[in-house]
Enzyme design. Structure first.
Site, PDB file in Angstrom:
ATOM      1  N   LEU A 152      -5.351   5.839  -1.565  1.00 30.88           N
ATOM      2  CA  LEU A 152      -5.012   6.720  -0.432  1.00 30.88           C
ATOM      3  C   LEU A 152      -5.502   6.073   0.872  1.00 30.88           C
ATOM      4  CD1 LEU A 152      -3.714   9.633  -0.033  1.00 30.88           C
ATOM      5  CD2 LEU A 152      -6.075  10.393   0.329  1.00 30.88           C
ATOM      6  N   GLY A 153      -4.895   4.928   1.193  1.00 33.42           N
ATOM      7  CA  GLY A 153      -5.234   4.240   2.440  1.00 33.42           C
ATOM      8  C   GLY A 153      -4.219   4.592   3.507  1.00 33.42           C
ATOM      9  N   ARG A 154      -3.954   3.618   4.392  1.00 32.16           N
ATOM     10  CA  ARG A 154      -2.992   3.878   5.482  1.00 32.16           C
ATOM     11  C   ARG A 154      -1.629   4.282   4.919  1.00 32.16           C
ATOM     12  NH1 ARG A 154      -5.893  -1.132   7.671  1.00 32.16           N
ATOM     13  NH2 ARG A 154      -5.034  -1.915   5.727  1.00 32.16           N
ATOM     14  N   ILE A 155      -1.096   3.445   3.990  1.00 27.02           N
ATOM     15  CA  ILE A 155       0.241   3.745   3.455  1.00 27.02           C
ATOM     16  C   ILE A 155       0.177   4.961   2.525  1.00 27.02           C
ATOM     17  CG2 ILE A 155       2.198   2.833   2.139  1.00 27.02           C
ATOM     18  CD1 ILE A 155       1.283   0.001   3.026  1.00 27.02           C
ATOM     19  N   ARG A 175     -11.933   4.136  -4.897  1.00 20.38           N
ATOM     20  CA  ARG A 175     -13.310   3.884  -5.324  1.00 20.38           C
ATOM     21  C   ARG A 175     -14.263   4.960  -4.831  1.00 20.38           C
ATOM     22  NH1 ARG A 175     -12.960  -2.067  -3.110  1.00 20.38           N
ATOM     23  NH2 ARG A 175     -11.907  -0.785  -1.560  1.00 20.38           N
ATOM     24  N   ARG A 232       1.035  -3.609  -5.525  1.00 18.22           N
ATOM     25  CA  ARG A 232       1.217  -4.975  -6.025  1.00 18.22           C
ATOM     26  C   ARG A 232       1.549  -4.891  -7.515  1.00 18.22           C
ATOM     27  NH1 ARG A 232       2.103  -6.569  -1.767  1.00 18.22           N
ATOM     28  NH2 ARG A 232       1.036  -8.110  -0.498  1.00 18.22           N
ATOM     29  N   ASP A 256       8.912  -1.634  -6.754  1.00 19.68           N
ATOM     30  CA  ASP A 256       9.282  -2.528  -5.643  1.00 19.68           C
ATOM     31  C   ASP A 256       8.562  -3.865  -5.786  1.00 19.68           C
ATOM     32  OD1 ASP A 256      10.494  -3.157  -3.075  1.00 19.68           O
ATOM     33  OD2 ASP A 256       8.514  -2.895  -2.178  1.00 19.68           O
ATOM     34  N   GLU A 261       6.643 -12.161  -9.307  1.00 17.94           N
ATOM     35  CA  GLU A 261       7.826 -12.159  -8.427  1.00 17.94           C
ATOM     36  C   GLU A 261       8.257 -13.590  -8.091  1.00 17.94           C
ATOM     37  OE1 GLU A 261       6.881  -9.807  -4.984  1.00 17.94           O
ATOM     38  OE2 GLU A 261       6.339  -8.085  -6.217  1.00 17.94           O
ATOM     39  N   HIS A 279      11.082  -6.140  -3.760  1.00 18.43           N
ATOM     40  CA  HIS A 279       9.964  -6.172  -2.793  1.00 18.43           C
ATOM     41  C   HIS A 279      10.488  -6.024  -1.352  1.00 18.43           C
ATOM     42  CE1 HIS A 279       5.614  -7.781  -2.137  1.00 18.43           C
ATOM     43  NE2 HIS A 279       5.958  -6.931  -1.168  1.00 18.43           N
TER      44      HIS A 279
HETATM   45  P1  NAP Z   1      -5.441   0.203   2.882  1.00 20.64           P
HETATM   46  O1  NAP Z   1      -5.356   1.097   4.057  1.00 20.64           O
HETATM   47  O2  NAP Z   1      -6.538  -0.806   2.822  1.00 20.64           O
HETATM   48  O3  NAP Z   1      -5.498   1.117   1.577  1.00 20.64           O
HETATM   49  C1  NAP Z   1      -5.801   0.627   0.319  1.00 20.64           C
HETATM   50  C2  NAP Z   1      -6.318   1.775  -0.532  1.00 20.64           C
HETATM   51  O4  NAP Z   1      -6.543   1.280  -1.851  1.00 20.64           O
HETATM   52  C3  NAP Z   1      -7.607   2.378  -0.039  1.00 20.64           C
HETATM   53  O5  NAP Z   1      -7.458   3.759   0.044  1.00 20.64           O
HETATM   54  C4  NAP Z   1      -8.650   2.011  -1.096  1.00 20.64           C
HETATM   55  O6  NAP Z   1      -9.512   3.124  -1.287  1.00 20.64           O
HETATM   56  C5  NAP Z   1      -7.791   1.773  -2.323  1.00 20.64           C
HETATM   57  N1  NAP Z   1      -8.409   0.769  -3.206  1.00 20.64           N
HETATM   58  C6  NAP Z   1      -8.823  -0.468  -2.858  1.00 20.64           C
HETATM   59  N2  NAP Z   1      -9.366  -1.080  -3.927  1.00 20.64           N
HETATM   60  C7  NAP Z   1      -9.300  -0.204  -4.950  1.00 20.64           C
HETATM   61  C8  NAP Z   1      -9.718  -0.247  -6.310  1.00 20.64           C
HETATM   62  N3  NAP Z   1     -10.327  -1.331  -6.825  1.00 20.64           N
HETATM   63  N4  NAP Z   1      -9.492   0.838  -7.092  1.00 20.64           N
HETATM   64  C9  NAP Z   1      -8.884   1.936  -6.566  1.00 20.64           C
HETATM   65  N5  NAP Z   1      -8.464   2.034  -5.288  1.00 20.64           N
HETATM   66  C10 NAP Z   1      -8.678   0.979  -4.496  1.00 20.64           C
HETATM   67  O7  NAP Z   1      -4.102  -0.646   2.706  1.00 20.64           O
HETATM   68  P2  NAP Z   1      -2.600  -0.221   3.090  1.00 20.64           P
HETATM   69  O8  NAP Z   1      -2.279  -0.690   4.447  1.00 20.64           O
HETATM   70  O9  NAP Z   1      -2.408   1.220   2.745  1.00 20.64           O
HETATM   71  O10 NAP Z   1      -1.809  -1.160   2.037  1.00 20.64           O
HETATM   72  C11 NAP Z   1      -1.996  -0.964   0.662  1.00 20.64           C
HETATM   73  C12 NAP Z   1      -1.314  -2.046  -0.160  1.00 20.64           C
HETATM   74  O11 NAP Z   1       0.105  -1.848  -0.156  1.00 20.64           O
HETATM   75  C13 NAP Z   1      -1.450  -3.497   0.346  1.00 20.64           C
HETATM   76  O12 NAP Z   1      -2.678  -4.056  -0.020  1.00 20.64           O
HETATM   77  C14 NAP Z   1      -0.270  -4.194  -0.295  1.00 20.64           C
HETATM   78  O13 NAP Z   1      -0.641  -4.725  -1.552  1.00 20.64           O
HETATM   79  C15 NAP Z   1       0.738  -3.072  -0.507  1.00 20.64           C
HETATM   80  N6  NAP Z   1       1.933  -3.233   0.355  1.00 20.64           N
HETATM   81  C16 NAP Z   1       3.148  -3.411  -0.236  1.00 20.64           C
HETATM   82  C17 NAP Z   1       4.284  -3.512   0.550  1.00 20.64           C
HETATM   83  C18 NAP Z   1       5.625  -3.667  -0.061  1.00 20.64           C
HETATM   84  O14 NAP Z   1       6.500  -4.232   0.581  1.00 20.64           O
HETATM   85  N7  NAP Z   1       5.856  -3.147  -1.247  1.00 20.64           N
HETATM   86  C19 NAP Z   1       4.166  -3.497   1.947  1.00 20.64           C
HETATM   87  C20 NAP Z   1       2.919  -3.317   2.507  1.00 20.64           C
HETATM   88  C21 NAP Z   1       1.805  -3.181   1.695  1.00 20.64           C
HETATM   89  P3  NAP Z   1     -11.072   2.913  -1.645  1.00 20.64           P
HETATM   90  O15 NAP Z   1     -11.596   1.924  -0.625  1.00 20.64           O
HETATM   91  O16 NAP Z   1     -11.668   4.291  -1.551  1.00 20.64           O
HETATM   92  O17 NAP Z   1     -11.107   2.387  -3.037  1.00 20.64           O
HETATM   93  C1  8YV Z   2       5.438  -8.253   2.938  1.00 22.54           C
HETATM   94  C2  8YV Z   2       3.780  -6.775   1.735  1.00 22.54           C
HETATM   95  O1  8YV Z   2       6.794  -8.207   2.852  1.00 22.54           O
HETATM   96  O2  8YV Z   2       2.520  -6.416   3.687  1.00 22.54           O
HETATM   97  C3  8YV Z   2       2.508  -6.595   2.470  1.00 22.54           C
HETATM   98  O3  8YV Z   2       1.447  -6.584   1.805  1.00 22.54           O
HETATM   99  O4  8YV Z   2       3.812  -6.789   0.551  1.00 22.54           O
HETATM  100  C4  8YV Z   2       5.045  -6.891   2.487  1.00 22.54           C
HETATM  101  O5  8YV Z   2       5.030  -6.141   3.667  1.00 22.54           O
HETATM  102  C5  8YV Z   2       5.022  -9.463   2.214  1.00 22.54           C
HETATM  103  O6  8YV Z   2       3.663  -9.642   2.185  1.00 22.54           O
HETATM  104  C6  8YV Z   2       5.651 -10.679   2.890  1.00 22.54           C
HETATM  105  O7  8YV Z   2       6.125 -11.507   1.962  1.00 22.54           O
END
Ligand code: NAP
Ligand code: 8YV
Length: 321
Positions: A152-155, A175, A232, A256, A261, A279
């Site tokens: 439950l972070g930014r996204i 955590r 991921r 996604d 990948e 993705h």
């Molecule tokens: P964020 O704000 O840092 O949020 C990450 C969340 O994950 C935090 O709430 C954290 O909570 C939790 N977390 C971290 N480590 C953990 C663990 N070991 N066990 C359980 N929970 C854990 O990051 P965000 O900006 O929301 O982005 C999250 C992720 O989305 C990125 O890291 C990336 O992998 C993925 N993403 C994917 C796409 C896509 O295109 N599909 C695009 C953007 C991002 P705690 O600190 O309380 O554990």
């Molecule tokens: C990107 C992502 O597309 O921000 C991330 O963590 O997974 C995606 O927004 C990717 O990292 C770029 O290849």
């Protein structure tokens, strides 16, 4: 005069390449050529800019003795050894916030597609099958679903806000429990899965989260269970997920991101009810350009102002010089 020499790993968006070319001497290196970099060039490189496709590991960092900053294209930086960078005094930046709403939109789209089988229904129409009768009623609905958010972070919070508007009950696991959050916290992932029937994975990749969505967690989610992954691929044990889908331990999945990948297991491709996206969570021009600008702005801020704009948690303290 160029601010510094930069190594660009793989091709980046035109907006990034053009902007960096204006202020830096940029050396564009394909993934296949990283192993054979000229040592004289390595000695001059002060920054690395790149995406998820070429890892910035300890070996590469050691080959770049003048390295000061790694500007990662993406908020997820599991392909960068940020702890090693911290040890070496190298700053790592990522691209938070600018993609949050786009990825949350994708997550909700993926959830709807999966629960209501919109991908399969569209394929049904395109195949000319509608004239033979309506698409079957879907077994799943969002009505009455309990959404468990892993991360439950930014996204995760942007997804929760959307899911609230859809009337879903919201739970989460991370955590630690978060202050000022009204959703129900579970201190174990299995506990979260037991309390919910829909698991939204939006936690980062890396060693700590590798395979944590395992066979037990999927079993706890139950036979009406839906797993959505926009975090991921490595967070889910993909083999266990395939087995759980095949034997009815859970109902469906919307993915996604994948373990290896762009390779996607044939077993997933063969399952019509599963929704698979390549993705594309952040993949609009608007959002990717915003990410690209932040990569450039981090590098400009570092070399002009001596500080990064969005350093990652492992290197918050690193300032230039
Ligand atoms: P964020 O704000 O840092 O949020 C990450 C969340 O994950 C935090 O709430 C954290 O909570 C939790 N977390 C971290 N480590 C953990 C663990 N070991 N066990 C359980 N929970 C854990 O990051 P965000 O900006 O929301 O982005 C999250 C992720 O989305 C990125 O890291 C990336 O992998 C993925 N993403 C994917 C796409 C896509 O295109 N599909 C695009 C953007 C991002 P705690 O600190 O309380 O554990
Ligand atoms: C990107 C992502 O597309 O921000 C991330 O963590 O997974 C995606 O927004 C990717 O990292 C770029 O290849």
């Amino acid at each position: 005069m160029a601010l510094a020499e930069i190594l660009m790993l793989g091709r980046m968006l035109p907006i990034v390449e053009t902007s960096l070319d204006a202020d830096f001497t940029v050396h564009k290196v394909a993934a296949a050529d990283v192993a054979s970099l000229d040592p004289e060039l390595c000695a001059r490189v002060r920054a690395v800019a790149g995406g998820a496709h070429v890892p910035v590991n300890a070996e590469l960092v050691d080959r770049l003795p003048a390295l000061e900053i790694v500007a990662n294209f993406g908020v997820g930086y599991d392909s960068v050894d940020a702890r090693y960078c911290a040890e070496k005094g190298v700053c790592v930046t990522n691209t938070p916030d600018v993609l949050t709403e786009e990825v949350a939109d994708t997550a909700l789209g993926l959830l709807l597609m999966t629960a209501r089988e919109f991908g399969a229904a569209e394929r049904y129409l395109r195949a000319g099958r509608w004239t033979g009768g309506p698409y079957p009623l879907t077994r799943a609905t969002l009505r009455g679903r309990k959404l468990g958010i892993l991360g439950l972070g930014r996204i995760g919070k942007a997804i929760a806000a959307r899911a609230e508007a859809f009337g879903l009950e919201i739970h989460y696991h991370g955590r630690s429990r978060q202050q000022g959050v009204a959703y129900t916290y579970h201190d174990s992932l299995e506990g979260l899965a037991r309390a919910c029937d829909t698991l939204m994975v939006v936690a980062p990749g890396g060693a700590e989260t590798r395979g944590i969505v395992n066979a037990q967690v999927l079993k706890a989610l139950g036979p009406e269970g839906i797993v959505i992954n926009v975090g991921r691929g490595t967070v889910i044990d993909e083999a266990a997920l395939i087995t759980a889908l095949q034997d009815g331990t859970i109902l469906s999945a919307g993915l996604d991101v994948f373990e290896d990948e762009p390779r996607v297991p044939q077993a997933l491709i063969d399952m019509d009810r599963v929704t698979l996206l390549p993705h594309v969570g952040s993949a609009s021009r608007h959002t990717r350009d915003g990410m690209g600008r932040l990569v450039v702005d981090n590098l400009l801020s570092w070399f002009r102002e001596g500080k990064p704009l969005t350093p990652v948690a492992e290197t918050p303290f690193v300032k230039r010089g």
